[in-house]
Each structure stands twice: as structure tokens, then as C-alpha cells.
Scaffold this motif. Structure first.
Motif, PDB file in Angstrom:
ATOM      1  N   GLY A 110       0.798  -1.214   0.000  1.00 20.99           N
ATOM      2  CA  GLY A 110       0.000   0.000   0.000  1.00 20.99           C
ATOM      3  C   GLY A 110       0.831   1.264   0.000  1.00 20.99           C
ATOM      4  N   GLY A 111       0.119   2.385   0.057  1.00 20.05           N
ATOM      5  CA  GLY A 111       0.761   3.696   0.005  1.00 20.05           C
ATOM      6  C   GLY A 111       0.934   4.292   1.393  1.00 20.05           C
ATOM      7  N   TRP A 140       8.154   7.604   1.590  1.00 24.48           N
ATOM      8  CA  TRP A 140       9.480   7.887   2.141  1.00 24.48           C
ATOM      9  C   TRP A 140      10.246   6.565   2.310  1.00 24.48           C
ATOM     10  N   GLY A 141      11.554   6.591   2.021  1.00 21.52           N
ATOM     11  CA  GLY A 141      12.387   5.410   2.288  1.00 21.52           C
ATOM     12  C   GLY A 141      12.639   4.531   1.082  1.00 21.52           C
ATOM     13  N   GLU A 329       8.592   2.109  11.296  1.00 21.49           N
ATOM     14  CA  GLU A 329       8.412   3.344  12.078  1.00 21.49           C
ATOM     15  C   GLU A 329       9.104   4.531  11.418  1.00 21.49           C
ATOM     16  N   GLU A 330      10.087   4.254  10.544  1.00 25.59           N
ATOM     17  CA  GLU A 330      10.754   5.365   9.829  1.00 25.59           C
ATOM     18  C   GLU A 330       9.919   5.815   8.629  1.00 25.59           C
ATOM     19  N   VAL A 331       9.140   4.887   8.076  1.00 23.51           N
ATOM     20  CA  VAL A 331       8.378   5.177   6.854  1.00 23.51           C
ATOM     21  C   VAL A 331       7.058   5.889   7.181  1.00 23.51           C
ATOM     22  N   LYS A 336       7.374  11.635   0.667  1.00 25.02           N
ATOM     23  CA  LYS A 336       8.539  11.960  -0.183  1.00 25.02           C
ATOM     24  C   LYS A 336       8.033  12.829  -1.334  1.00 25.02           C
ATOM     25  N   THR A 337       8.395  14.087  -1.318  1.00 28.36           N
ATOM     26  CA  THR A 337       7.910  14.976  -2.381  1.00 28.36           C
ATOM     27  C   THR A 337       9.080  15.446  -3.248  1.00 28.36           C
TER      28      THR A 337
END
Ligand code: F6P
Length: 357
Positions: A110-111, A140-141, A329-331, A336-337
Motif C-alpha cells: 500500500g501507500g 518515504w524510504g 516506524e521510519e516510513v 517523499k515529495t
């Protein structure tokens, strides 16, 4: 013996099936006694206990098939912890169904919203592994999400088709590209299809700059101008508003989407004839492009390997062309743009593409 469940959540995209095939084939190849379940229609299926046992044959012939064979739905993260009208505690229900199914791990594709809930389930003690899916490429990541390149192909094709008709007619054409709050798709499709003006959420536009770019093309004897406008594009004026006020303004906007506002303003300021094309959900449809088939397969295999190693709580991500595990937990909760200072923006500007800034 392992019992694994697959779950696809949020907007669909072209290579969800290719990713699930990667996970399933790897698990079936590596273990004699693995049972794979498909949770139906995303987190909804986990909440209400709707799932089916999959067979190895379910994963054959799906590499090139768009959509998702187990269905999906949007279950907003902000409502996950809210008890619904019938008194249902969704988080409790998901945990109970996970336990009832005696699962060893959930593999979730998923997103951004999906990753927030996946991380919540991890915090609640469930074993979770994820893969980054979205046409928006805003997770992100990971350098790339699966679905992005296939969707860029479709948006590019839409602008290519407009190019031929634009050349015949001498008008201003706007193609509105999906991507939610991120401009990745518009940027890539815009450059790939030779758009003259690209408007991204990350680079608020000044309509007068857009108009002068069009006028300068007219002065150069160019018959048409093509704008690739992100569905989340925003004017400088609106970007300066507090978020709440902008949301309210958007709701009250007398246009179906931002492209119509931009089109109206250009028409009033230039007297040019404007045409607007919104490819919309076609961008999520059809079969995955070869690039997506490859990264989906790689990410699927990596997710299965995380399951086999019992390395839970990670997203399989693509970084510098290697697949690596990134902690959930980091994501979760990050976006992310497009960086307005990135070299790709400078290169596009060097070509003469106007970003309205
Ligand atoms: O996240 C994928 C995406 O297609 C976005 O680009 C778009 O803003 C949104 O989903 C559309 O959502 P829905 O399919 O719910 O209309």
C-alpha cells in the motif's frame, strides 16, 4: 508451517498482482508447508474477517494483470482508532482476526495511509512486512514505488496524443496528472512528453508567469502550448494561506479541479482557446510496464525473504537499485515529495520548461 496473509490497500495500481506473485512464488518455492491467505478488500477484510485461502495456481498468469486479485479499499488511518457507530473497535477487530486466522505475518502492499496503519498494527504486536505501492511515488524510504512508472507511461501517452492535436489546432492544452500531494508523476510525464509548462504542488505557481510563458511562445511563432498540471498544483497566493483556510477554499472552488481554474485564468488573460484533459483513473489502469514488473517481483521476493527470516516490521524498499529493509516506524507518516532544488528541476528549466515560479 507458516500462515501468511496478503493484503492490498488504498488506490490500486498496475503491479499489485505482480508483487503478490513475487511474494507467493518465493514462499511456495522455499517452504513445503506454507498457507497463503488473501484478505479481501484491504483493511476492511481484516476488520470484518473476510479472507480466502489462496492456491499456488491463483498466482499464475497474473504478472501482467492490472488491479488486485484480492480487492482493495480505502480505510482512512485517522478513523482507524475511532470506534464506529455500531461500537466496532477496528484495531481490536483486526488483531482478533489476525489471531483467529493464526497468522505468522501479514504482507501488506500500500501507500502512505496504508503504511501508517501497518505501523500501528506493528505497534499493536502483529507481525507485518510491507511493499511500497502507489502511482504517486511519494513513499518515504524508497527511491521508487511500484505502479509509478506504469502510470507515468499512461500520463505521458495522454500528453503525446494532445501534442499531435495541439499542433493542428493552435490552442492551449492542459493535461491534469494524478499524484495527490506529490508532483512526481507530473514532472516525469511532463518532461517525457515535452510539456511547455509544468505545475507541481511543490512549486507554487504565479499565474502571470504562466501567462507570460504562453505569450512568449506565441511571439516566437509557436502555435500551441501544453501544460502538465498536477492535480495538487497550487498558486503562490493559495500556498500562503493557512492549511485549513486553503482546504475550505478548495471545497468552495467553482471548478471540478485545479486545471479548470488555471485554464479559466489563462483564457481571461490571453484570450486563447483552452482545452482540458483529465486522464484520471486511466492512470492506474491497464497492465504494468516492464520496469514495474521487475521491481514488483524484486520487492515481492524481498518481502517473502523477510517473512522467512522472521524479520518483521519492515518495508522492502528500493534504494540505489538494491532492495533493502527499511523500518516501518521510519516510513510511517512521512511523505517523499519533489525537491524544488533538485537537479531534475534545474535540467527541465535549462530546456526552457516553465514551472510558473
Ligand atoms: O494515491 C493514488 C491516487 O490515484 C492519487 O494519485 C489520487 O489523488 C487518488 O489516488 C485518487 O483516489 P481515488 O481512487 O480514491 O479517487
Amino acid at each position: 508451517m507458516k500462515r501468511i496473509a496478503l493484503l492490498t490497500s488504498g488506490g490500486d495500481c498496475q503491479s499489485l498482482n505482480a508483487t503478490m506473485r513475487g511474494v507467493a512464488k518465493t514462499l511456495y518455492q522455499s517452504m513445503d508447508n506454507v498457507e497463503i491467505y488473501g484478505i479481501l478488500d484491504g483493511y476492511k477484510g481484516l476488520i470484518y474477517g473476510n479472507y480466502k485461502k489462496m492456491k499456488p495456481s491463483d498466482f499464475s498468469g497474473i504478472l501482467t494483470q492490472g488491479g488486485t486479485i484480492i480487492g482493495t479499499s480505502r480505510q482512512p488511518f485517522k478513523l482507524m482508532k475511532v470506534i464506529d457507530d455500531s461500537g466496532l473497535d477496528k484495531v481490536k477487530a483486526m488483531k482478533a482476526n489476525y489471531k483467529k486466522m493464526k497468522l505468522d505475518c501479514l504482507v501488506i502492499m500500500g501507500g502512505n495511509g496504508t503504511h501508517k496503519t501497518a505501523n500501528l498494527l506493528r505497534e499493536e504486536g502483529l507481525n507485518v512486512v510491507t511493499c511500497p505501492k502507489t502511482i504517486d511515488n511519494d513513499i518515504w524510504g524508497t527511491d521508487m514505488t511500484f505502479g509509478f512508472q506504469s502510470a507515468v507511461d499512461i500520463a505521458t501517452n495522454a500528453i503525446d496524443c494532445i501534442h499531435t492535436t495541439a499542433a493542428s489546432h493552435g490552442r492551449v492544452f492542459i493535461v491534469e496528472v494524478m499524484g495527490h500531494k506529490a508532483g512526481w508523476m507530473t514532472l516525469h510525464a511532463g518532461i517525457a512528453a515535452g510539456a511547455d509548462i509544468i505545475l507541481l504542488p511543490e512549486i507554487p505557481y504565479d499565474i502571470d508567469k504562466v501567462v507570460s510563458a504562453i505569450q512568449s511562445r506565441i511571439e516566437q511563432g509557436k502555435r500551441f502550448s501544453i501544460l502538465a498540471v498536477a492535480e495538487g498544483a497550487i498558486s503562490k497566493e493559495d500556498a500562503a494561506l493557512p492549511k485549513k483556510q486553503y482546504k475550505k477554499k478548495l471545497k468552495e472552488m467553482p471548478y471540478p479541479s485545479i486545471s479548470y481554474k488555471v485554464g479559466k485564468e489563462i483564457e481571461e488573460k490571453t484570450g486563447q482557446e483552452i482545452r482540458i484533459t483529465v486522464p484520471g483513473h486511466t492512470q492506474r489502469g491497464g497492465e504494468p510496464c516492464p520496469y514495474d514488473r521487475v521491481i514488483s517481483t524484486r520487492l515481492g521476493v524481498a518481502a517473502a525473504n523477510l517473512v522467512l527470516k522472521e524479520q518483521y516490521g519492515f518495508m522492502a524498499a528500493l534504494q540505489n537499485n538494491e532492495i533493502i529493509p527499511v523500518p516501518l516506524e521510519e516510513v510511517a507518516g512521512k511523505l517523499k515529495t519533489v525537491n524544488p532544488e533538485a537537479s531534475i528541476i534545474k535540467e527541465a528549466k535549462a530546456l526552457g520548461i516553465c514551472f510558473g515560479d
